[in-house]
Design an enzyme around this catalytic site. Structure first.
Site, PDB file in Angstrom:
ATOM      1  CD  GLU A   1      -2.182   2.015   2.949  1.00 41.55           C
ATOM      2  OE1 GLU A   1      -2.028   1.188   3.789  1.00 41.55           O
ATOM      3  OE2 GLU A   1      -2.741   2.206   2.666  1.00 41.55           O
TER       4      GLU A   1
ATOM      5  CD  GLU B   1      -2.966  -4.423   5.871  1.00 43.67           C
ATOM      6  OE1 GLU B   1      -4.109  -5.510   6.162  1.00 43.67           O
ATOM      7  OE2 GLU B   1      -2.539  -3.766   6.726  1.00 43.67           O
TER       8      GLU B   1
ATOM      9  CG  PHE C   1       2.991   0.619  11.015  1.00 40.93           C
ATOM     10  CD1 PHE C   1       3.920   1.612  12.102  1.00 40.93           C
ATOM     11  CD2 PHE C   1       1.996   1.222  10.039  1.00 40.93           C
ATOM     12  CE1 PHE C   1       3.905   2.190  12.278  1.00 40.93           C
ATOM     13  CE2 PHE C   1       1.889   2.576   9.966  1.00 40.93           C
ATOM     14  CZ  PHE C   1       3.260   3.189  11.268  1.00 40.93           C
TER      15      PHE C   1
ATOM     16  CG  PHE D   1      -0.240  -2.829   9.634  1.00 38.54           C
ATOM     17  CD1 PHE D   1      -1.000  -2.519  10.780  1.00 38.54           C
ATOM     18  CD2 PHE D   1       0.022  -2.097   8.561  1.00 38.54           C
ATOM     19  CE1 PHE D   1      -1.189  -1.062  11.356  1.00 38.54           C
ATOM     20  CE2 PHE D   1      -0.617  -0.459   9.463  1.00 38.54           C
ATOM     21  CZ  PHE D   1      -1.188  -0.455   9.706  1.00 38.54           C
TER      22      PHE D   1
ATOM     23  CG  HIS E   1      -0.010   2.413  13.876  1.00 39.52           C
ATOM     24  ND1 HIS E   1      -1.007   2.469  14.562  1.00 39.52           N
ATOM     25  CD2 HIS E   1       0.092   2.279  13.069  1.00 39.52           C
ATOM     26  CE1 HIS E   1      -1.355   2.842  13.841  1.00 39.52           C
ATOM     27  NE2 HIS E   1      -0.961   2.538  12.190  1.00 39.52           N
TER      28      HIS E   1
END
Lengths: 322, 329
Positions: B29, B58, B81, B84, B127
């Site tokens: 992304e 993802e 991250f 993720f 995050h």
């Protein structure tokens, strides 16, 4: 359809049927470790679709994957040896029934995780497109997988990037033992294609010719660079979810009697057999001879598997780092 | 030698590998825009076919990277991250880490998953986690966590060229770090640690952001007459046991520092291995320093209390150095 093509598809179906019947027998005798999920009743899907593919096209399969390997031209001996967990199996006994692959024929693997193979097929299509090859990738999956996130992410991703993928949903109407009707509030999974801006096609999955025709159209579209198609094959699994499932069910019934009748009426092998015979396209004796040859090949595969040695520690620690 | 930031070193590594090998692609992304700048500017040179923006999916994107890797490409999948990666875990654990082995060696899966790992900038619970132990636990997947601009370039190039799946963990709070980064081609082999500071009294094992904290701790300790050897593992799996064990054999004392959690964390693994294999050299039990076992809180004050700081490392070193030398017979 040309008779040669018809006979080709018929041969693929028959190879799967006879192989799976033998696997069912071996499993019932306690000769195979683990689980096996037979493809009996769904053969027309794999056979029809793979007959529309080239050798260098890719397929990705499911936990019910024996039929896909055979439909793509897989070797019975190495398959049977893998089901026995022997060293001459496709994966040297490390994959088993749910993880057979044959990369030499573009068969990128069965998959024990429901919906797990779908993104991998999208990647194979991305690879083909990036390399400038006109190969396509087919991913087979069930109605259960159509409720996994991987299905939805993959349809959207393949559509957004216009990738040459054919999503083939084998709607056998049950996710394990739960009817699809209670797992989703729509009757046709093909409807979901609309949400991703791609064609969604419903096909009688017990009709091999219809499957072949639908696959050909989707493959041609993919090769033209126009993106993916979702094909929903309405089909059924004759043997239930897994061999020996009565042990899990403990006497509980989940199939209605009319469903069993419908399965018998819609046997994909008999349907194609009758189609060929009624039109006198191939002599009955030829079909019988073919059946005998395939029966012998299955017997040979079992002998091959039995004769193969067990894997050893060298195999255990081989194939780790590339 | 040119000075570059950690982020610029990532850019340089990606650009060099994209030039070097036409099978390298970058997918994820916002890779065109390059939110953390590591992928910025690449689209202008390499175009749509190789710098591929994807939906925020993802699991699907990770799987596509794996499928592409198994069929001839060498994808770098940017998932932004570390946290993720949890969304992509099925594809990484059940496909990337398993395919080659479970298919009897029929394929290889040369895919690199690149994310920002760890905390320290007040990005909050979703995050900021250091997620590497999940991937260290899996078989047949490499895990890399560089601490300097020089290392990030050489390691990323090596990761992309590696024929195995690699989890490549840039550190969220190191992006602006400056250091010497040669413009010339160089690779840093995966699995080789680097002694960032030599010392005779205690071995500090660490990686990523913790290397910087350990070096600060070492400066403080030096003022107290304690010379710490700081070993940057760089690759967390397979990790360089040899370099670590040789150092512990010299110093006799060891503190392992890791930004992940204390239960089944990076520090747990290293401490167990060192205790097993260097027992005869140890004059004190190996001490672990890990993050507190809570989600990473947003408040910068609280976050500092969770993630190991130089002072925590100094305190741990004091615990091992306070142990008396065993009596020599």
């Amino acid at each position: 359809m040309e008779t040669d093509k018809l006979l080709d598809i018929y041969t693929r179906i028959l190879r799967i049927r006879r192989f799976e019947e033998e696997v069912g027998k071996l499993f019932a005798q306690g000769q195979l470790p683990g689980f096996v999920h037979l493809y009996i009743g769904e053969e027309a899907v794999g056979a029809g679709v793979c007959a529309a593919l080239r050798d260098d096209d890719y397929i990705v399969s499911t936990h019910r994957g024996h039929g896909h390997v055979l439909a793509k031209g897989g070797d019975m001996n190495r398959m049977m040896a893998e089901l026995f967990g022997k060293r001459d199996g496709y994966c040297k006994g490390k994959g088993g029934s749910m993880h057979i692959a044959d990369f030499s024929i573009g068969m990128l693997g069965a998959c024990g995780i429901v919906g797990g193979g779908i993104p991998v097929a999208v990647g194979a299509a991305l690879s083909a497109k990036t390399r400038g090859a006109d190969q396509v990738a087919v991913t087979f999956f069930g109605d259960g997988a159509a409720n996994e996130g991987s299905f939805h992410e993959s349809l959207n991703l393949a559509s957004a990037l216009k990738l040459p993928v054919i999503f083939v949903c084998e709607n056998n109407q049950y996710g394990e033992f739960t009817p699809a009707t209670s797992a989703m509030n729509i009757k046709d999974i093909a409807l979901r294609a609309q949400g991703y801006g791609i064609p969604g096609v419903i096909v009688d999955g017990t009709d091999a010719i219809a499957m072949y025709d639908a696959a050909q159209e989707a493959v041609a579209r993919a090769r033209r660079g126009e993106g993916p198609t979702l094909i929903e094959a309405k089909t059924h699994r004759r043997g239930g979810h897994a061999e020996g499932e009565d042990a899990f069910l403990a006497g509980q019934q989940y199939l209605l009697p009319e469903e069993r009748d419908a399965m018998r009426r819609n046997d994909p092998l008999l349907k194609l057999h009758d189609y060929i015979v009624e039109r006198k396209l191939v002599a009955l004796e030829t079909l019988e001879m073919l059946d005998q040859e395939i029966g012998q090949a299955v017997a040979d595969a079992v002998a091959f598997a039995r004769a193969s040695e067990e894997p050893d520690e060298t195999i255990l620690f081989a194939d780790r780092w590339a | 030698m040119p000075r570059k930031t950690y982020i610029a070193a990532i850019q340089a590594a990606l650009a060099e590998e994209l030039r070097h090998d036409p099978s390298v692609i970058l997918i994820g992304e916002d890779v065109r825009i390059g939110v953390f700048a590591g992928t910025r500017g690449l689209h202008a040179e390499f175009g749509d076919a190789r710098i591929i923006d994807t939906p925020i999916s993802e699991l699907g994107v990770a799987g596509a990277g794996i499928g592409a890797a198994a069929t001839g490409l060498r994808p770098v999948v940017d998932l932004m991250f570390g946290t993720f990666l949890y969304l992509a875990f099925d594809q990484i654990a059940n496909q990337a880490a398993a395919m080659r082995y479970m298919f009897g060696g029929q394929t290889k899966v040369p895919v690199t998953f690149m994310v920002q790992n760890g905390g320290g900038i007040g990005a909050g619970p979703h995050h900021s986690q250091a997620v590497h132990p999940f991937f260290m636990h899996l078989p047949l997947i490499k895990v890399v966590m560089p601490s300097t601009p020089y290392d990030v370039k050489g390691l990323l190039k090596a990761a992309i060229r590696d024929d195995n799946p690699v989890i490549f963990l840039n550190h969220l709070s190191l992006g602006g770090q400056r250091g010497d980064v040669p413009d010339d081609e160089y690779l840093i082999p995966l699995g080789k640690a680097d002694i960032k500071r030599a010392g005779r009294d205690v071995t500090i094992v660490c990686a990523g952001l913790m290397v910087h904290h350990a070096l600060k701790a070492a400066t403080k300790l030096a003022a107290q007459g304690i010379e710490a050897e700081v070993i940057d593992l760089r690759t967390l799996k397979p990790w360089d046991e040899e370099t670590v064990l040789a150092s512990v054999a010299r110093t006799g004392r060891c503190v392992v520092v890791d930004e992940s959690y204390p239960v089944c964390g990076g520090a747990s693994e290293w401490a167990a291995c060192i205790s097993e294999k260097a027992w005869d050299h140890l004059t004190a039990p190996v001490q672990r320093v890990s993050s507190a076992h809570v989600p990473i809180p947003f408040s910068p004050v609280l976050e500092k209390m969770v993630i190991p700081q130089p002072a925590n490392i100094v305190a741990a070193v004091h615990r091992v150095v306070a142990q008396p030398e065993p009596e020599r017979i």
